[in-house]
Design an enzyme around this catalytic site. Structure first.
Site, mmCIF file in Angstrom:
data_model
loop_
_atom_site.group_PDB
_atom_site.id
_atom_site.type_symbol
_atom_site.label_atom_id
_atom_site.label_comp_id
_atom_site.label_asym_id
_atom_site.label_seq_id
_atom_site.Cartn_x
_atom_site.Cartn_y
_atom_site.Cartn_z
ATOM 1 N N ASP A 54 19.813 -13.774 12.735
ATOM 2 C CA ASP A 54 21.126 -12.818 13.544
ATOM 3 C C ASP A 54 21.538 -11.564 13.041
ATOM 4 O OD1 ASP A 54 21.016 -15.930 12.325
ATOM 5 O OD2 ASP A 54 23.191 -16.336 13.204
ATOM 6 N N GLU A 87 23.879 -13.619 18.177
ATOM 7 C CA GLU A 87 25.455 -13.890 18.492
ATOM 8 C C GLU A 87 26.496 -13.143 17.460
ATOM 9 O OE1 GLU A 87 26.364 -17.587 16.570
ATOM 10 O OE2 GLU A 87 26.358 -16.810 14.700
ATOM 11 N N ASN A 88 25.828 -13.025 16.722
ATOM 12 C CA ASN A 88 26.751 -12.159 15.585
ATOM 13 C C ASN A 88 27.202 -9.858 15.803
ATOM 14 O OD1 ASN A 88 26.095 -13.811 13.776
ATOM 15 N ND2 ASN A 88 27.818 -14.058 13.941
ATOM 16 N N ASN A 99 26.836 -20.413 18.348
ATOM 17 C CA ASN A 99 28.799 -20.942 18.594
ATOM 18 C C ASN A 99 29.144 -19.318 18.518
ATOM 19 O OD1 ASN A 99 27.555 -20.584 15.480
ATOM 20 N ND2 ASN A 99 29.860 -20.688 15.564
ATOM 21 N N HIS A 100 29.017 -18.817 18.066
ATOM 22 C CA HIS A 100 29.502 -17.351 18.417
ATOM 23 C C HIS A 100 29.222 -16.546 18.921
ATOM 24 C CE1 HIS A 100 32.081 -17.240 14.951
ATOM 25 N NE2 HIS A 100 30.009 -17.238 14.063
ATOM 26 N N HIS A 141 19.765 -23.613 15.527
ATOM 27 C CA HIS A 141 20.927 -22.657 15.074
ATOM 28 C C HIS A 141 21.800 -23.334 14.493
ATOM 29 C CE1 HIS A 141 23.850 -19.199 14.815
ATOM 30 N NE2 HIS A 141 24.438 -19.699 15.412
ATOM 31 N N HIS A 175 22.149 -19.259 11.420
ATOM 32 C CA HIS A 175 23.514 -18.997 11.392
ATOM 33 C C HIS A 175 23.653 -19.004 10.316
ATOM 34 C CE1 HIS A 175 27.618 -21.150 12.527
ATOM 35 N NE2 HIS A 175 27.071 -21.267 11.171
ATOM 36 N N HIS A 200 22.889 -17.408 7.661
ATOM 37 C CA HIS A 200 22.990 -16.353 6.983
ATOM 38 C C HIS A 200 22.521 -16.130 5.732
ATOM 39 C CE1 HIS A 200 25.994 -13.820 10.407
ATOM 40 N NE2 HIS A 200 25.268 -14.666 10.925
HETATM 41 FE FE LIG Z 1 25.746 -16.216 13.323
HETATM 42 FE FE LIG Z 2 25.808 -19.382 13.796
#
Ligand SMILES: [Fe+2]
Ligand SMILES: [Fe+2]
Length: 264
Positions: free
Chosen positions: A9, A40-41, A68-69, A155, A180, A182
């Site tokens: 990520d 995603e981030n 998800n983000h 993830h 996910h 991190h």
């Molecule tokens: Fe993430």
């Molecule tokens: Fe995530």
């Protein structure tokens, strides 16, 4: 042999700085053939935007995965249909924008399939990732029977669910790599049937943080139990990922190594 690099990520501007400062050198030094990165981030910690993706496209990445983000920035969602190498988890219900897998090629012409999945434990409810990945592997076989190398981004929050995905796919894909949380885990290994696995490769971003965010506001949320705006952290920037060597003929992994590059 094909050498694959998978980057966890990319978190906000700090994560993009790590990519800008170190990815090209890492790819050259390790003679990497194919790069996957989770974004995603990438836009301020939440989702992606066209500007952020355009900035990252200057670097040697072949496929972008998310999680998800990915839905957090409304303006980023149309990119999922427009960009064939930008994935969202395959097990979101049909009808959502985007796609959950793709096939790209290395410079040597070796096809590599990338599959993006999302866990169900402690995550927003979506379709069963274990059933979905069986369908996706079948679809890859039908689309391009010659594809041997397959990388899966799982993830997910729960370590058990990610390990279960590793064992579900052992011998059927080249690598199952977690994203996910991190937080990188120290359990990289080759499973008995030849699939490389790591529960989570960790974030590419600021480690002087609580999973990428400045600690003060996150602490307030824990102390006061009410929502607080988070702010992406900026210090102790590290690029984290995994390097995987794979046999082109069998698709099996022969080595997996954790990657940590601390930004200067
Ligand atoms: Fe993430
Ligand atoms: Fe995530």
């Amino acid at each position: 042999m094909t050498r694959l690099l998978f980057i966890g990520d990319i978190m906000g501007s700090a994560g993009r700085k790590a990519v800008a400062g170190h990815l090209e050198e890492l790819v050259d030094r390790e003679r990497v053939d194919f790069v996957v990165a989770n974004v995603e981030n990438a836009a301020g910690g939440f989702g992606i935007t066209a500007e952020v993706l355009a900035e990252l496209e200057a670097y040697p990445v072949d496929v972008w995965t998310t999680g998800n983000h990915v839905w957090d920035k409304k303006e980023g969602v149309p990119l999922l249909d427009a960009h064939p190498a930008l994935l969202r988890p395959a097990n979101y219900p049909d009808g959502n924008p985007g796609r959950g897998w793709c096939i790209e090629e290395t410079a040597a012409g070796v096809p590599v399939a990338v599959v993006n999945l999302q866990g169900q434990s402690l995550m927003p409810p979506i379709d069963n990732a274990f059933r979905k990945v069986d369908e996706v592997l079948e679809a890859i076989r039908n689309a391009r029977p010659e594809v041997c190398l397959i990388i899966v981004d799982i993830h997910a929050e729960a370590t058990s669910e990610k390990q279960a995905m590793g064992w579900h796919l052992d011998g059927r894909v080249t690598a199952v790599l977690g994203t996910h949380t991190h937080v990188p885990t120290a359990d990289e290994r080759i499973l008995p049937q030849g699939t490389a696995f790591q529960t989570d490769v960790g974030m590419t971003g600021p480690y002087e943080s609580i999973i990428g965010m400045k600690p003060a506001k996150v602490l307030e949320r824990f102390l006061l139990n009410t929502p607080r705006p988070f702010e992406p952290a900026k210090r102790d920037i590290q690029l984290r990922g995994a390097l995987i060597d794979a046999d082109d003929a069998t698709g099996k992994a022969t080595a997996i190594k954790r990657v940590t590059v601390k930004a200067k």
